[in-house]
Design a protein around this motif. Sequence first.
Motif, PDB file in Angstrom:
ATOM      1  N   LYS A 118      13.806   2.030  22.073  1.00  0.00           N
ATOM      2  CA  LYS A 118      14.931   1.290  22.660  1.00  0.00           C
ATOM      3  C   LYS A 118      16.082   2.224  23.011  1.00  0.00           C
ATOM      4  N   ALA A 119      16.386   3.167  22.126  1.00  0.00           N
ATOM      5  CA  ALA A 119      17.468   4.117  22.398  1.00  0.00           C
ATOM      6  C   ALA A 119      17.117   5.014  23.580  1.00  0.00           C
ATOM      7  N   THR A 120      15.853   5.391  23.708  1.00  0.00           N
ATOM      8  CA  THR A 120      15.432   6.217  24.840  1.00  0.00           C
ATOM      9  C   THR A 120      15.599   5.464  26.150  1.00  0.00           C
ATOM     10  N   LYS A 121      15.324   4.162  26.165  1.00  0.00           N
ATOM     11  CA  LYS A 121      15.529   3.361  27.373  1.00  0.00           C
ATOM     12  C   LYS A 121      17.000   3.325  27.760  1.00  0.00           C
ATOM     13  N   VAL A 122      17.886   3.193  26.776  1.00  0.00           N
ATOM     14  CA  VAL A 122      19.325   3.192  27.061  1.00  0.00           C
ATOM     15  C   VAL A 122      19.749   4.556  27.598  1.00  0.00           C
ATOM     16  N   LEU A 123      19.195   5.633  27.027  1.00  0.00           N
ATOM     17  CA  LEU A 123      19.528   6.973  27.520  1.00  0.00           C
ATOM     18  C   LEU A 123      19.061   7.169  28.961  1.00  0.00           C
ATOM     19  N   HIS A 124      17.922   6.616  29.327  1.00  0.00           N
ATOM     20  CA  HIS A 124      17.455   6.692  30.712  1.00  0.00           C
ATOM     21  C   HIS A 124      18.417   5.956  31.642  1.00  0.00           C
ATOM     22  N   GLU A 125      18.944   4.826  31.190  1.00  0.00           N
ATOM     23  CA  GLU A 125      19.922   4.093  32.004  1.00  0.00           C
ATOM     24  C   GLU A 125      21.217   4.875  32.160  1.00  0.00           C
ATOM     25  N   LEU A 126      21.551   5.712  31.169  1.00  0.00           N
ATOM     26  CA  LEU A 126      22.761   6.522  31.242  1.00  0.00           C
ATOM     27  C   LEU A 126      22.581   7.786  32.076  1.00  0.00           C
ATOM     28  N   GLY A 127      21.351   8.083  32.489  1.00  0.00           N
ATOM     29  CA  GLY A 127      21.119   9.247  33.329  1.00  0.00           C
ATOM     30  C   GLY A 127      20.437  10.403  32.628  1.00  0.00           C
ATOM     31  N   TYR A 128      20.094  10.268  31.389  1.00  0.00           N
ATOM     32  CA  TYR A 128      19.368  11.309  30.667  1.00  0.00           C
ATOM     33  C   TYR A 128      17.873  11.029  30.841  1.00  0.00           C
ATOM     34  N   LYS A 129      17.267  11.693  31.832  1.00  0.00           N
ATOM     35  CA  LYS A 129      15.874  11.397  32.183  1.00  0.00           C
ATOM     36  C   LYS A 129      14.870  12.145  31.318  1.00  0.00           C
ATOM     37  N   ASP A 130      15.169  13.381  30.953  1.00  0.00           N
ATOM     38  CA  ASP A 130      14.220  14.206  30.201  1.00  0.00           C
ATOM     39  C   ASP A 130      14.788  14.479  28.813  1.00  0.00           C
ATOM     40  N   VAL A 131      14.503  13.586  27.872  1.00  0.00           N
ATOM     41  CA  VAL A 131      14.997  13.732  26.512  1.00  0.00           C
ATOM     42  C   VAL A 131      13.817  13.839  25.547  1.00  0.00           C
ATOM     43  N   SER A 132      14.066  14.486  24.418  1.00  0.00           N
ATOM     44  CA  SER A 132      13.047  14.590  23.380  1.00  0.00           C
ATOM     45  C   SER A 132      13.740  14.571  22.022  1.00  0.00           C
ATOM     46  N   ASP A 133      12.951  14.451  20.984  1.00  0.00           N
ATOM     47  CA  ASP A 133      13.428  14.430  19.600  1.00  0.00           C
ATOM     48  C   ASP A 133      14.535  13.400  19.389  1.00  0.00           C
ATOM     49  N   VAL A 134      14.324  12.191  19.895  1.00  0.00           N
ATOM     50  CA  VAL A 134      15.322  11.129  19.745  1.00  0.00           C
ATOM     51  C   VAL A 134      15.247  10.599  18.320  1.00  0.00           C
ATOM     52  N   GLN A 135      16.372  10.698  17.608  1.00  0.00           N
ATOM     53  CA  GLN A 135      16.468  10.183  16.251  1.00  0.00           C
ATOM     54  C   GLN A 135      17.570   9.134  16.217  1.00  0.00           C
ATOM     55  N   VAL A 136      17.247   7.949  15.733  1.00  0.00           N
ATOM     56  CA  VAL A 136      18.227   6.869  15.618  1.00  0.00           C
ATOM     57  C   VAL A 136      18.599   6.755  14.148  1.00  0.00           C
ATOM     58  N   TYR A 137      19.866   7.002  13.844  1.00  0.00           N
ATOM     59  CA  TYR A 137      20.318   6.957  12.453  1.00  0.00           C
ATOM     60  C   TYR A 137      20.757   5.565  12.036  1.00  0.00           C
ATOM     61  N   ALA A 138      21.322   4.812  12.969  1.00  0.00           N
ATOM     62  CA  ALA A 138      21.800   3.468  12.631  1.00  0.00           C
ATOM     63  C   ALA A 138      21.829   2.610  13.888  1.00  0.00           C
ATOM     64  N   THR A 139      21.598   1.328  13.688  1.00  0.00           N
ATOM     65  CA  THR A 139      21.709   0.346  14.759  1.00  0.00           C
ATOM     66  C   THR A 139      22.633  -0.760  14.269  1.00  0.00           C
ATOM     67  N   GLN A 140      23.659  -1.048  15.051  1.00  0.00           N
ATOM     68  CA  GLN A 140      24.615  -2.078  14.658  1.00  0.00           C
ATOM     69  C   GLN A 140      24.807  -3.049  15.814  1.00  0.00           C
ATOM     70  N   GLU A 141      24.910  -4.322  15.469  1.00  0.00           N
ATOM     71  CA  GLU A 141      25.246  -5.318  16.478  1.00  0.00           C
ATOM     72  C   GLU A 141      26.767  -5.409  16.538  1.00  0.00           C
ATOM     73  N   PHE A 142      27.318  -5.490  17.743  1.00  0.00           N
ATOM     74  CA  PHE A 142      28.770  -5.545  17.897  1.00  0.00           C
ATOM     75  C   PHE A 142      29.147  -6.633  18.892  1.00  0.00           C
ATOM     76  N   LEU A 143      30.433  -6.946  18.928  1.00  0.00           N
ATOM     77  CA  LEU A 143      30.980  -7.932  19.853  1.00  0.00           C
ATOM     78  C   LEU A 143      32.090  -7.267  20.647  1.00  0.00           C
ATOM     79  N   ARG A 144      31.921  -7.230  21.973  1.00  0.00           N
ATOM     80  CA  ARG A 144      32.987  -6.713  22.839  1.00  0.00           C
ATOM     81  C   ARG A 144      33.972  -7.841  23.054  1.00  0.00           C
ATOM     82  N   GLU A 145      35.133  -7.724  22.450  1.00  0.00           N
ATOM     83  CA  GLU A 145      36.105  -8.812  22.472  1.00  0.00           C
ATOM     84  C   GLU A 145      36.768  -8.976  23.837  1.00  0.00           C
ATOM     85  N   ASP A 146      36.833  -7.901  24.628  1.00  0.00           N
ATOM     86  CA  ASP A 146      37.489  -8.016  25.931  1.00  0.00           C
ATOM     87  C   ASP A 146      36.704  -8.903  26.885  1.00  0.00           C
TER      88      ASP A 146
END
Length: 108
Positions: free
Chosen positions: A37-65
Amino acid sequence: METEVRKLPKKTKMYIYILIALGIVSFFLVDSGKAVKATKVLHELGYKDVSDVQVYATQEFLREDINVKGYKYTVKFVDNETAQECKGYILKDFKNNVEKDLLCKKIK
């Protein structure tokens, strides 16, 4: 006086071993799912060639604006195009808005 200890039956031992194995397998499946999932988000941000993706934490948040929920991933990865190691936060909300707060440094 000695206390008599009853040994566990073989069936019970097998159930315990199966539960331990299923727990280990499910841990690795969840961990790799977060990285995908994090790799898919990185592809959307423009990072096409990534490796060694480590996810340390996942948090749900609310954008109040804009009052939209989303997920914040604390990640560390290697960008192979620029030869940099990056770490920080990437955000994706349920309206497919993505943001990043990453620090990158050159790999020696």
